[in-house]
Design a protein around this motif. Structure first.
Motif, PDB file in Angstrom:
ATOM      1  N   LEU A 191       8.777   1.767   0.034  1.00 63.43           N
ATOM      2  CA  LEU A 191       9.119   0.411  -0.459  1.00 63.43           C
ATOM      3  C   LEU A 191       8.975  -0.038  -1.757  1.00 63.43           C
ATOM      4  O   LEU A 191       9.516  -0.627  -2.400  1.00 63.43           O
ATOM      5  CB  LEU A 191       8.291  -0.501   0.750  1.00 63.43           C
ATOM      6  N   ARG A 192       7.807   0.919  -2.114  1.00 73.09           N
ATOM      7  CA  ARG A 192       7.378   0.674  -3.465  1.00 73.09           C
ATOM      8  C   ARG A 192       8.720   1.248  -4.535  1.00 73.09           C
ATOM      9  O   ARG A 192       9.143   0.498  -5.330  1.00 73.09           O
ATOM     10  CB  ARG A 192       6.228   1.465  -4.134  1.00 73.09           C
ATOM     11  N   ILE A 193       9.345   2.136  -4.469  1.00 69.76           N
ATOM     12  CA  ILE A 193      10.459   2.513  -5.177  1.00 69.76           C
ATOM     13  C   ILE A 193      11.606   1.447  -4.802  1.00 69.76           C
ATOM     14  O   ILE A 193      12.536   1.190  -5.700  1.00 69.76           O
ATOM     15  CB  ILE A 193      10.952   3.976  -4.684  1.00 69.76           C
ATOM     16  N   LYS A 194      11.856   1.112  -3.417  1.00 70.04           N
ATOM     17  CA  LYS A 194      12.763   0.006  -3.240  1.00 70.04           C
ATOM     18  C   LYS A 194      12.600  -0.986  -4.097  1.00 70.04           C
ATOM     19  O   LYS A 194      13.544  -1.606  -4.745  1.00 70.04           O
ATOM     20  CB  LYS A 194      12.770  -0.250  -1.672  1.00 70.04           C
ATOM     21  N   GLN A 195      11.583  -1.463  -4.075  1.00 76.88           N
ATOM     22  CA  GLN A 195      11.339  -2.601  -5.151  1.00 76.88           C
ATOM     23  C   GLN A 195      11.888  -2.481  -6.677  1.00 76.88           C
ATOM     24  O   GLN A 195      12.271  -3.292  -7.276  1.00 76.88           O
ATOM     25  CB  GLN A 195       9.842  -3.325  -4.897  1.00 76.88           C
ATOM     26  N   ASN A 198       0.903  -1.224   0.012  1.00 74.05           N
ATOM     27  CA  ASN A 198       0.173  -0.162  -0.101  1.00 74.05           C
ATOM     28  C   ASN A 198       0.756   1.215   0.128  1.00 74.05           C
ATOM     29  O   ASN A 198       1.819   1.529   0.920  1.00 74.05           O
ATOM     30  CB  ASN A 198      -0.706  -0.227   1.314  1.00 74.05           C
ATOM     31  N   ASP A 199       0.719   1.975  -0.989  1.00 68.09           N
ATOM     32  CA  ASP A 199       1.456   3.565  -0.998  1.00 68.09           C
ATOM     33  C   ASP A 199       0.961   4.494  -0.779  1.00 68.09           C
ATOM     34  O   ASP A 199       1.341   5.685  -1.171  1.00 68.09           O
ATOM     35  CB  ASP A 199       2.124   3.332  -2.473  1.00 68.09           C
ATOM     36  N   ALA A 200      -0.102   4.451   0.202  1.00 63.79           N
ATOM     37  CA  ALA A 200      -0.923   5.524   0.643  1.00 63.79           C
ATOM     38  C   ALA A 200      -0.210   6.159   1.624  1.00 63.79           C
ATOM     39  O   ALA A 200      -0.666   7.373   2.178  1.00 63.79           O
ATOM     40  CB  ALA A 200      -2.261   5.006   1.077  1.00 63.79           C
ATOM     41  N   PHE A 201       0.624   5.871   2.152  1.00 61.26           N
ATOM     42  CA  PHE A 201       1.640   6.533   3.024  1.00 61.26           C
ATOM     43  C   PHE A 201       3.101   6.623   2.959  1.00 61.26           C
ATOM     44  O   PHE A 201       3.611   5.624   1.983  1.00 61.26           O
ATOM     45  CB  PHE A 201       1.453   5.587   4.475  1.00 61.26           C
ATOM     46  N   TYR A 202       3.796   7.049   3.608  1.00 62.10           N
ATOM     47  CA  TYR A 202       5.162   7.322   3.185  1.00 62.10           C
ATOM     48  C   TYR A 202       6.153   6.039   2.978  1.00 62.10           C
ATOM     49  O   TYR A 202       6.923   5.788   2.071  1.00 62.10           O
ATOM     50  CB  TYR A 202       6.009   8.370   4.049  1.00 62.10           C
ATOM     51  N   ALA A 203       6.046   5.342   4.124  1.00 65.09           N
ATOM     52  CA  ALA A 203       6.727   4.233   4.312  1.00 65.09           C
ATOM     53  C   ALA A 203       6.551   3.299   3.119  1.00 65.09           C
ATOM     54  O   ALA A 203       7.268   2.363   2.429  1.00 65.09           O
ATOM     55  CB  ALA A 203       6.685   3.432   5.604  1.00 65.09           C
ATOM     56  N   GLY A 250      -6.311  -0.314  -0.644  1.00 65.73           N
ATOM     57  CA  GLY A 250      -6.496   1.131  -0.287  1.00 65.73           C
ATOM     58  C   GLY A 250      -7.491   1.759  -1.088  1.00 65.73           C
ATOM     59  O   GLY A 250      -7.804   2.955  -1.111  1.00 65.73           O
ATOM     60  N   TYR A 251      -8.326   1.147  -1.873  1.00 66.93           N
ATOM     61  CA  TYR A 251      -9.205   1.699  -2.970  1.00 66.93           C
ATOM     62  C   TYR A 251     -10.500   1.688  -2.441  1.00 66.93           C
ATOM     63  O   TYR A 251     -11.275   0.708  -2.805  1.00 66.93           O
ATOM     64  CB  TYR A 251      -9.070   1.218  -4.479  1.00 66.93           C
ATOM     65  N   LYS A 252     -10.865   2.527  -1.647  1.00 64.59           N
ATOM     66  CA  LYS A 252     -12.262   2.558  -0.761  1.00 64.59           C
ATOM     67  C   LYS A 252     -13.450   2.345  -1.669  1.00 64.59           C
ATOM     68  O   LYS A 252     -14.315   1.567  -1.590  1.00 64.59           O
ATOM     69  CB  LYS A 252     -12.553   3.864   0.008  1.00 64.59           C
ATOM     70  N   MET A 253     -13.568   3.101  -2.908  1.00 66.01           N
ATOM     71  CA  MET A 253     -14.646   2.971  -3.834  1.00 66.01           C
ATOM     72  C   MET A 253     -14.778   1.871  -4.573  1.00 66.01           C
ATOM     73  O   MET A 253     -16.039   1.302  -4.459  1.00 66.01           O
ATOM     74  CB  MET A 253     -14.702   4.065  -4.739  1.00 66.01           C
TER      75      MET A 253
END
Length: 832
Positions: A293-297, A284-289, A607-610
């Motif tokens: 992690l996504r960029i690290k991947q 989940n990239d909705a927060f900084y950490a 994280g996609y509420k809708m």
């Protein structure tokens, strides 16, 4: 029935024989010697594993020969396909089919009391992808191997897939997808090819022995990338290419000093931090950490892959890097691997000592970029602050790339600040961001879309300014699917019927299916065609009954929408139509409509509420419809949880109707539309993505097209004249549907639950436009087109003719054709 014990007593002569006995002998050897089990204490999983290993033996034999062949030739150009996803599904049947060993192995294990279908069902789907991007990559690897191109896939070996979806009280719940918990028989760990990947740290400048200014990346935090190889076998040609996936490991997994002091958690901290990189697909990239992690991947897998590619190149050609683009092409599957561009520059500049011009010339002749989206919000961007912290040297290189590029743009278009702003890699604003799509376009020699409409939109809108600079870079490569999995494997009875009618050349040349047009007036053939579809529907009905306790009528129309849950794909439009039919039947239970079963399969991003709310609505509507005795003989609604490749292989052969109803101009291509048409489903769809080309191929009369065109959608939005509230007020049926959703008809215990859906359509939500995806604008057209489907399905003969014509005319949508186009027009590589 022979016992497994008796097989162990085979004579020496039969042990060395080929065919059935050899398969049985290998099976027992792996059960005994590899797994350490005897017949009595082996589980069904043990038996599957032993069977997979005997198949793998035959794959690896071809794999070793193929790799030796590649290394023996200096005139080949290798293709490297970099992708964050490879949705390869199960491999047992796929490998047996491509080896042409299915019948032999099936017979061998049946003789010892085992069933191939039962054992194959035990194999988990590889948790390496999420949707169309990953499935396309898997199809491409199959075609590259089948056509004999020297190709390699590179990605991440995710310990957990995106998630296992369960439905609780109608809501999606995410559980870990622990697909590796029992091991993976197909992969081979290559510890000797482990490489080091660096993060954080700082850069420093120095002068080399020749007086040149150079840069070093120092004080880094390092992680090991351990490769796991999965051979990818071509169909019937003895070629086996490689899918190499990287797993993250700590350099020092265990801190003994901390352990001795009683800091047990601290002693394992480095291991946990390192292994998080390859732990989960799309954290989940909705927060900084999560973003970090996504960029690290993304950097982790491209850095490891490029080190591997360069190692392989240098083993043959040494430091002659001027040959690099002649011997290698790197295809970026969307922007996730875009960091490969500054990473190759870093290696060439900082480690190999090349000058900027030479390094940039090599880089821009090596990379090709495939774009997969036209939606601005889906074009990847990352905060500069994150780059500065995580990849400081790469940020310096990207700044330099951008500055040199913008200088050239300024010379070409003096004073055009708008153009400079649009093509810059950096997006200015409150938070300065790196635009990965712009980096990909600038650093690649080819930019392709994945359907004709999509490519036109890239040229005319998304990358318009780039197209004016480099029109020669842009090209189209319409997506395709591999017929080996999506017809031969998933629909064996239809495959058999086709082969009996026209021969088996279609397996390698899907356009040969056009010969089926000779049978469109053949009533005997059409009846067999119908019976196969009906049998597939019965199989799916049995699966639904066993797993969901819902009884389906195989004589009803199986209306299927299976794809990732996203608002632009408009599962909500489908639901609105179901509610419309429900209302008609509530008013008049004797209304003459053909029974219809609506089948959904979809995962929503955590994280996609809708999207998750729409899943709940589908299940709530299903609950009301399926429990109403006045309705459920004519309507059924089924949401099949945890949609994946294996479920698609069950659903697609059973589908009568293929729902491809995205808002026109939003879907890049689609491949589900191709798979369903290939298996004899008629498409209801908008003129979006590859639907446009499918319509041209199958004929206007054999597809159900509705709704606004991409240009009409664009004009309506640009003019700002579209007002969904006017439609709501003037259309009684739409008003009733939306009011039922809004007022809790389908969820009386929490009547406010779906208010956000109502709000988003009529007024917009969270700053979004009202009815962003034009549901109300297209509803009447969609509803009226669905009536045509109802009428046609009653004409059994006419329906089956149209379904057969779909099968006969979609041969162009083979991934073999797509890969040939890539190879000839972009990669400039040849078969070996």
């Amino acid at each position: 029935m022979k016992s497994l014990v008796k097989v162990m007593e085979l004579s020496e002569k039969s042990r060395t024989a080929s065919g059935t006995r050899e398969v049985q002998r290998n099976f027992i050897e792996h059960l005994n010697l590899t797994l350490g089990k005897d017949v009595k204490n082996s589980t069904n999983w043990d038996k599957f594993y032993a069977l997979a290993l005997l198949v793998k033996d035959r794959v690896v034999e071809r794999w070793l020969r193929t790799q030796k062949k590649y290394y023996s030739k200096d005139d080949i150009k290798r293709v490297y396909y970099l992708s964050m996803e490879f949705l390869i599904g199960r491999l047992l049947y796929n490998n047996l089919l491509n080896l042409k060993l299915e019948d032999e192995v099936k017979k061998a294990i049946e003789e010892i009391g085992l069933n191939l279908d039962d054992l194959s069902e035990l194999e988990p789907d590889a948790g390496l992808g999420n949707g169309g991007l990953g499935r396309l990559a898997a199809c491409f690897l199959d075609s590259i191997a089948t056509l004999g191109y020297p190709g390699y896939g590179y990605g991440i070996r995710y310990e957990y897939g995106i998630f296992k979806q369960v439905i609780e009280n109608g809501f999606q719940k995410e559980l870990p997808d622990d697909w590796l918990k029992n091991g993976n028989p197909w992969e081979i760990e290559r510890k000797d090819r482990t490489v080091k990947v660096r993060f954080y740290g700082r850069t420093e400048s120095y002068t080399d022995d020749n007086g040149n200014l150079r840069f070093r990346w120092v004080d880094t935090t390092d992680v090991l990338a351990v490769p796991y190889d999965t051979p990818v076998i071509g169909y019937g040609n003895n070629v086996a290419n490689t899918l190499r996936l990287w797993s993250a490991k700590a350099i020092h997994e265990f801190d003994f000093d901390n352990f001795q002091r009683g800091n047990y958690v601290k002693s394992m901290e480095a291991k946990a931090i390192a292994e998080a990189i390859s732990k989960v697909l799309y954290p989940n990239d909705a927060f900084y950490a999560g973003r970090e992690l996504r960029i690290k991947q993304e950097y982790f897998f491209v850095s490891a892959s490029l080190q591997d590619i360069i190692r392989r190149f240098k083993a043959q050609f040494g430091n002659r890097f001027y040959l690099f683009p002649q011997k290698n092409v790197i295809q970026l599957n969307d922007t996730h691997p875009a960091l490969a561009i500054p990473e190759l520059m870093r290696i060439l500049l900082d480690e190999e000592g090349l000058g900027w011009e030479k390094a940039w010339d090599i880089t821009t002749k090596t990379f090709a970029y495939t774009n997969h989206t036209v939606m601005p919000e889906a074009l990847e961007k990352w905060e500069v602050q994150l780059f500065e912290k995580l990849l400081p040297r790469h940020l310096e290189i990207i700044y330099e790339i951008n500055a040199r590029f913008l200088n050239k743009v300024s010379e070409m278009f003096p004073g055009d600040l708008n153009k400079i702003r649009n093509v810059s890699i950096f997006e200015e604003g409150n938070i300065k961001q790196v635009r990965m799509a712009n980096l990909s376009v600038i650093g690649s020699y080819s930019v392709n879309g994945v359907s004709r409409l999509h490519t036109d939109i890239l040229k005319e809108k998304v990358f318009k300014d780039f197209y004016e600079i480099w029109p020669e870079k842009f090209n189209n490569k319409t997506n395709g699917i591999t017929q080996r999995r999506w017809l031969l494997q998933c629909n064996p009875e239809l495959s058999k019927l086709i082969t009996e009618a026209i021969g088996d050349s279609w397996i390698l040349d899907l356009e040969r299916l056009k010969d089926l047009e000779n049978f469109v007036e053949d009533k005997t053939f059409l009846e067999k065609f119908y019976e196969i579809k009906h049998a597939n529907k019965k199989k799916l009905a049995k699966y639904v009954e066993e797993h969901l306790d819902i009884s389906l009528d195989p004589y009803s129309i199986f209306d299927v929408q299976i794809k990732r849950l996203h608002e632009y794909k408009r599962q909500l439009l489908n639901v609105m139509h179901i509610i419309y039919l429900y209302n008609l039947l509530k008013e008049n239970p004797s209304l003459d409509i053909h029974p219809r079963t609506f089948i959904f399969g979809a995962k929503a991003a955590p994280g996609y509420k809708m999207a998750k709310l729409i899943i709940k609505l589908i299940n709530s509507v299903a609950d009301v419809v399926n429990k109403d005795p006045l309705i459920n003989k004519k309507l059924k609604v089924v949401f099949i949880p945890n949609y994946n490749v294996s479920l698609a292989e069950k659903i697609i052969p059973a589908a009568n109707v293929s729902e491809q109803i995205s808002t026109a101009g939003k879907e890049a291509s689609g491949t589900g539309n191709m798979k369903l048409a290939l298996n004899g489903a008629l498409t209801i769809g908008t003129l979006d993505g590859a639907n446009v080309e499918i319509k041209e191929r199958v004929g206007d009369e054999n597809i159900f097209i509705f709704g606004l065109t991409a240009e009409q959608v664009y004009r309506m939005k640009e003019s700002q004249l579209y007002n969904p509230y006017d439609i709501y007020n003037s259309n009684e049926q739409i008003r009733k549907i939306l009011n039922m959703i809004n007022e809790g008809y389908f969820n009386p215990e929490n009547p406010d639950l779906f208010k956000d859906i109502f709000q988003s359509i009529l007024f917009g939500i969270n700053g979004g436009q009202p009815d962003e995806y034009m549901l109300l604008a297209d509803f009447d057209s969609y509803k009226n087109t669905q009536k045509k489907i109802d009428a046609l399905y009653r004409e059994k003969y006419e329906w089956n003719k149209k379904a057969l014509l779909n099968v006969a005319r979609v041969g162009v949508f083979s991934s073999d054709r797509t890969i040939k186009e890539y190879a000839e027009n972009i990669w400039k590589t040849k078969t070996v």
